[in-house]
Design an enzyme around this catalytic site. Structure first.
Site, PDB file in Angstrom:
ATOM      1  N   ASP A  42      17.357 -35.770  -7.137  1.00 37.84           N
ATOM      2  CA  ASP A  42      18.417 -36.084  -5.229  1.00 37.84           C
ATOM      3  C   ASP A  42      18.394 -37.833  -4.967  1.00 37.84           C
ATOM      4  O   ASP A  42      18.042 -38.978  -5.575  1.00 37.84           O
ATOM      5  CB  ASP A  42      16.994 -35.733  -3.886  1.00 37.84           C
ATOM      6  CG  ASP A  42      16.673 -34.313  -4.281  1.00 37.84           C
ATOM      7  OD1 ASP A  42      17.809 -33.820  -4.845  1.00 37.84           O
ATOM      8  OD2 ASP A  42      15.809 -33.780  -3.687  1.00 37.84           O
TER       9      ASP A  42
ATOM     10  N   LYS B  44      23.546 -34.776  -2.400  1.00 36.50           N
ATOM     11  CA  LYS B  44      23.937 -34.297  -1.135  1.00 36.50           C
ATOM     12  C   LYS B  44      24.917 -36.030  -0.663  1.00 36.50           C
ATOM     13  O   LYS B  44      24.287 -36.438  -0.684  1.00 36.50           O
ATOM     14  CB  LYS B  44      23.444 -33.939   0.084  1.00 36.50           C
ATOM     15  CG  LYS B  44      22.551 -32.818   0.468  1.00 36.50           C
ATOM     16  CD  LYS B  44      21.950 -32.127   1.614  1.00 36.50           C
ATOM     17  CE  LYS B  44      21.369 -31.296   0.734  1.00 36.50           C
ATOM     18  NZ  LYS B  44      20.406 -30.773   0.246  1.00 36.50           N
TER      19      LYS B  44
ATOM     20  N   MET C  72      15.921 -35.536   9.991  1.00 40.12           N
ATOM     21  CA  MET C  72      16.752 -34.752   9.630  1.00 40.12           C
ATOM     22  C   MET C  72      16.887 -34.789  11.013  1.00 40.12           C
ATOM     23  O   MET C  72      18.430 -33.397  11.525  1.00 40.12           O
ATOM     24  CB  MET C  72      17.443 -32.930   8.838  1.00 40.12           C
ATOM     25  CG  MET C  72      15.952 -33.427   7.140  1.00 40.12           C
ATOM     26  SD  MET C  72      16.451 -32.052   6.848  1.00 40.12           S
ATOM     27  CE  MET C  72      14.877 -31.124   7.399  1.00 40.12           C
TER      28      MET C  72
HETATM   29  N1  SAH Z   1      10.974 -34.347   1.242  1.00 42.14           N
HETATM   30  C1  SAH Z   1      11.432 -35.078   2.309  1.00 42.14           C
HETATM   31  C2  SAH Z   1      12.271 -35.067   3.435  1.00 42.14           C
HETATM   32  C3  SAH Z   1      13.234 -34.565   2.905  1.00 42.14           C
HETATM   33  S1  SAH Z   1      14.443 -34.184   4.138  1.00 42.14           S
HETATM   34  C4  SAH Z   1       9.474 -36.290   2.293  1.00 42.14           C
HETATM   35  O1  SAH Z   1       8.703 -35.728   2.225  1.00 42.14           O
HETATM   36  O2  SAH Z   1      10.239 -37.309   3.639  1.00 42.14           O
HETATM   37  C5  SAH Z   1      15.536 -35.632   4.362  1.00 42.14           C
HETATM   38  C6  SAH Z   1      14.842 -35.743   6.067  1.00 42.14           C
HETATM   39  O3  SAH Z   1      13.480 -37.234   6.110  1.00 42.14           O
HETATM   40  C7  SAH Z   1      15.852 -37.454   5.837  1.00 42.14           C
HETATM   41  O4  SAH Z   1      17.195 -36.197   7.545  1.00 42.14           O
HETATM   42  C8  SAH Z   1      15.090 -38.136   7.215  1.00 42.14           C
HETATM   43  O5  SAH Z   1      15.312 -37.371   8.351  1.00 42.14           O
HETATM   44  C9  SAH Z   1      13.752 -38.317   6.650  1.00 42.14           C
HETATM   45  N2  SAH Z   1      13.589 -39.612   6.165  1.00 42.14           N
HETATM   46  C10 SAH Z   1      13.856 -39.484   4.330  1.00 42.14           C
HETATM   47  N3  SAH Z   1      13.627 -40.744   3.947  1.00 42.14           N
HETATM   48  C11 SAH Z   1      13.407 -41.103   4.598  1.00 42.14           C
HETATM   49  C12 SAH Z   1      13.166 -42.950   5.073  1.00 42.14           C
HETATM   50  N4  SAH Z   1      13.410 -43.511   4.718  1.00 42.14           N
HETATM   51  N5  SAH Z   1      12.634 -43.058   6.738  1.00 42.14           N
HETATM   52  C13 SAH Z   1      13.446 -42.443   7.254  1.00 42.14           C
HETATM   53  N6  SAH Z   1      13.465 -40.899   7.447  1.00 42.14           N
HETATM   54  C14 SAH Z   1      13.853 -40.422   6.280  1.00 42.14           C
END
Ligand code: SAH
Length: 497
Positions: free
Chosen positions: A33, A55, A171
C-alpha cells in the site's frame, strides 16, 4: 503457499515487527500500500515481484476486488505472498475483506498484526489513549463517512458523543468540521480537548491542538493534510506535558537537502533525520578514485591529507602495493579536520596535526612551527593550491598526488524539484555548489532554489557567491557537526522570530 496479511506499522520504520521484516525478506511477491514506512521494502529479495496497490490522492488506483483477485491468484500459484499494509491489517485496512476472499478461494493465510496509527500517532504526540482517571476506554472510529450524508451514516453519533473515553478518528481530516459539529450537536462537551496528529511517527510529524469547538478551524489554518488522525478526549491535554518527541527534534517539520556524494551522505542524512528533519537526498557529486601507483611516502617528513576521501584512496593505493599504515612511519601526518583524522585513525594512524579551523588556511597556521623540508600533499585532482603554495613559500619541497576526482552526478527531475522546494539546502564543498547548480540549469535566481542555503565554511560560501547566491547560514566549525549545529541554530531562531 500461504498469503501473509502483514501490518507494517504507522510509518516509523523502527516500529515494523521482526516478523514483518522476516516475511518481507523471504517473499516472492509483495503487494503493498501507499502508507508503508519509508524503506520498508529495502529488505526484499532483488527477484521479488513488488506490486503497488495503493491509492494516490483520493481514488483507489486498484479496485479492492482486483486486489482480492490478485492475492488469490498469487496465493494459488505457489510463492510466498506478502500483503503489506500500513498500521495493522485488520484496523481500517480492509484486511478482513482480503482474508474473506482468501478463505473463500481456499488459499491459506496468516495475519501479522502491526502497530496501528490510532495508538502510535497519539503516543508520539505524548498522548496515552487510555489513562487512569482521564479515559477508561478508547474507540477507533472511521471518519471517512460524511456525518451529514443523506440517509444517515453508519456511525452512531449519539453513542459516540456519550462514549466514556477517548475517540480516535481515522481518515477524518476532510470531514473534520462536520465530525466535530456532529459530536457537539449530539451532546459531547464543546470545550473538550481535541487534536490532529499529521504524519504521526514520521519525520514530518505535526500536532495541532484545540477543542471540539476550535479544532476544525485550527487544523484548516495549519493546512493539515492526510494521513492524519483526530483524537478527542481529556487525554489530549496530557500531550502538552508528556510530549517527548518534539523535545529531541529541533528540526521537526523542516526539509533539508543533502547534496554531498551518496557514499558520504548517509552519516549526515541519519543525523538530520534523528533531529526530526525530512531529508531530501540529492547527491550532486560522485567521488571517483583515480588510478595510479601508491606514492613512495618514505622520503617525506610531512604528509598532508585534506579529506576523508583522500585517506581512503591513499590507503587503497598503499594496500594495492602490499603496504599499510607503517609506510607513514617516518613522516608527520597532518589532517585538515576531525573527519579526516577519524578516517586516518580507522587505518591505525593518529594524526600529528589537526588545526582548529578546518580549512587549508587553518592547516597552514597549525603547521607554522613545524620544520618541513619535503612534504607530500595527497588530495583531490582539482583542489585549491593555498596549502601547497604556503609550504613552498616556506622553502619546502612539495609533491602533490591527486588521488581522486569529484565529478557531477546528474539528478533526476523528481530529485531536482525536491531540492528546489526544500526549506534548507546544505553545501559541504565547493563542488557540491558547482555541480548542483549545473544540474539545476542556472545560477542565482535561475537555480530555482527556494530554501535557505547552508554552507560548511568560507570557501564553499565564496563559491556560492561566485554563482550569484548568498549563503544564509555558514558553519562556524567547518565540518559536518558544525554544519548541523549552525542549521539547528537557524531553525530555532526562525521559530522564535
Ligand atoms: N491500517 C491502518 C489504517 C488505515 S486507514 C492502521 O492500522 O493504522 C488510513 C488512515 O490511518 C489515514 O487516513 C489516517 O487517518 C490514519 N493513519 C495512517 N498512518 C498515519 C500516520 N502516520 N499518522 C496519522 N494518521 C495515520
Amino acid at each position: 503457499m500461504t498469503v501473509y496479511l502483514v501490518g507494517s506499522g504507522p510509518g516509523d520504520p523502527g516500529l515494523m515487527s521482526v516478523r514483518a521484516l522476516e516475511l518481507i525478506a523471504a517473499a516472492d511477491v509483495i503487494v503493498y500500500d501507499r502508507l508503508i514506512p519509508p524503506g520498508a521494502l529495502d529488505g526484499a529479495r532483488p527477484e521479488a515481484e513488488l506490486i503497488y496497490a495503493g491509492k494516490e490522492g483520493g481514488g483507489p488506483s486498484m479496485p479492492q476486488s482486483e486486489i482480492d483477485e490478485l492475492l488469490v491468484s498469487r496465493g494459488l500459484s505457489g510463492g510466498l505472498v506478502v500483503r503489506l499494509k500500513g498500521g495493522d491489517p485488520f484496523v481500517f485496512g480492509r484486511g478482513g475483506e482480503e482474508a474473506e476472499a482468501l478463505r473463500a478461494a481456499g488459499v491459506p493465510f496468516e495475519v501479522v498484526p502491526g502497530v496501528t496509527a490510532g495508538v502510535a500517532a497519539p503516543a508520539y504526540a505524548g498522548i496515552p489513549v487510555t489513562h487512569r482517571g482521564a479515559a477508561s476506554a478508547v474507540a477507533f472510529v472511521t471518519g471517512h463517512e460524511d456525518p451529514d450524508k443523506p440517509g444517515g451514516s453508519a456511525v452512531d453519533w449519539d453513542a459516540l458523543a456519550a462514549f466514556p473515553g477517548t475517540l480516535v478518528f481515522y481518515m477524518g481530516v476532510r470531514q473534520l468540521e462536520s465530525i466535530a459539529a456532529q459530536l457537539v450537536a449530539s451532546g459531547r462537551v464543546a470545550s473538550q480537548p481535541a487534536c490532529v496528529v499529521e504524519r504521526g511517527t514520521l519525520p514530518g510529524q505535526r500536532v495541532v491542538v484545540g477543542t471540539l469547538e476550535t479544532i476544525a478551524g485550527v487544523a484548516a489554518s495549519a493546512g493539515v493534510r492526510a494521513p492524519a488522525l483526530v483524537v478527542v478526549g481529556e487525554v489530549v491535554a496530557l500531550g502538552e506535558r508528556l510530549d517527548w518527541w518534539s523535545a529531541s527534534r529541533p528540526l521537526a517539520g523542516v526539509s533539508v537537502a543533502v547534496t554531498r556524494a551518496r557514499a558520504q551522505a548517509s552519516g549526515l542524512a541519519a543525523r538530520l533525520r534523528e533531529l526530526g528533519a525530512s531529508v531530501v537526498e540529492a547527491p550532486a557529486i560522485r567521488i571517483v578514485p583515480l588510478d595510479g601507483p601508491a606514492p613512495d611516502v618514505s622520503g617525506y617528513d610531512l604528509v598532508c591529507l585534506t579529506s576523508p576521501n583522500g585517506v581512503e584512496t591513499l590507503f587503497a593505493r598503499l594496500s594495492a602495493r602490499g603496504l599499510d599504515a607503517r609506510a607513514l612511519a617516518g613522516a608527520r601526518v597532518a589532517a585538515i579536520g576531525p573527519g579526516t583524522a577519524r578516517a586516518l585513525a580507522s587505518h591505525g594512524v593518529i594524526a600529528d596535526v589537526v588545526p582548529e579551523r578546518f580549512v587549508a588556511e587553518g592547516l597552514i597556521e597549525a603547521l607554522a612551527e613545524l620544520p618541513v623540508s619535503r612534504a607530500l600533499v595527497a588530495r583531490a585532482a582539482s583542489a585549491r593550491d593555498v596549502l601547497v603554495d604556503a609550504l613552498r613559500d616556506r622553502g619546502a619541497e612539495v609533491d602533490v598526488v591527486a588521488l581522486y576526482e569529484t565529478v557531477a552526478s546528474p539528478l533526476g527531475e523528481v530529485e531536482l524539484a525536491a531540492v528546489a522546494a526544500a526549506d534548507y539546502v546544505t553545501f559541504t564543498s565547493s563542488s557540491t555548489v558547482r555541480f548542483l547548480l549545473e544540474s539545476l540549469g542556472g545560477d542565482g535566481a535561475g537555480s530555482g532554489l527556494r530554501g535557505r542555503l547552508v554552507s560548511i565554511g568560507p570557501v564553499t560560501s565564496a563559491t556560492l557567491r561566485e554563482h550569484g547566491l548568498s549563503p544564509d547560514v555558514e558553519a562556524a566549525r567547518h565540518d559536518i557537526d558544525g554544519l548541523v549545529e549552525a542549521l539547528i541554530r537557524d531553525v530555532t531562531a526562525s521559530r522564535s522570530r
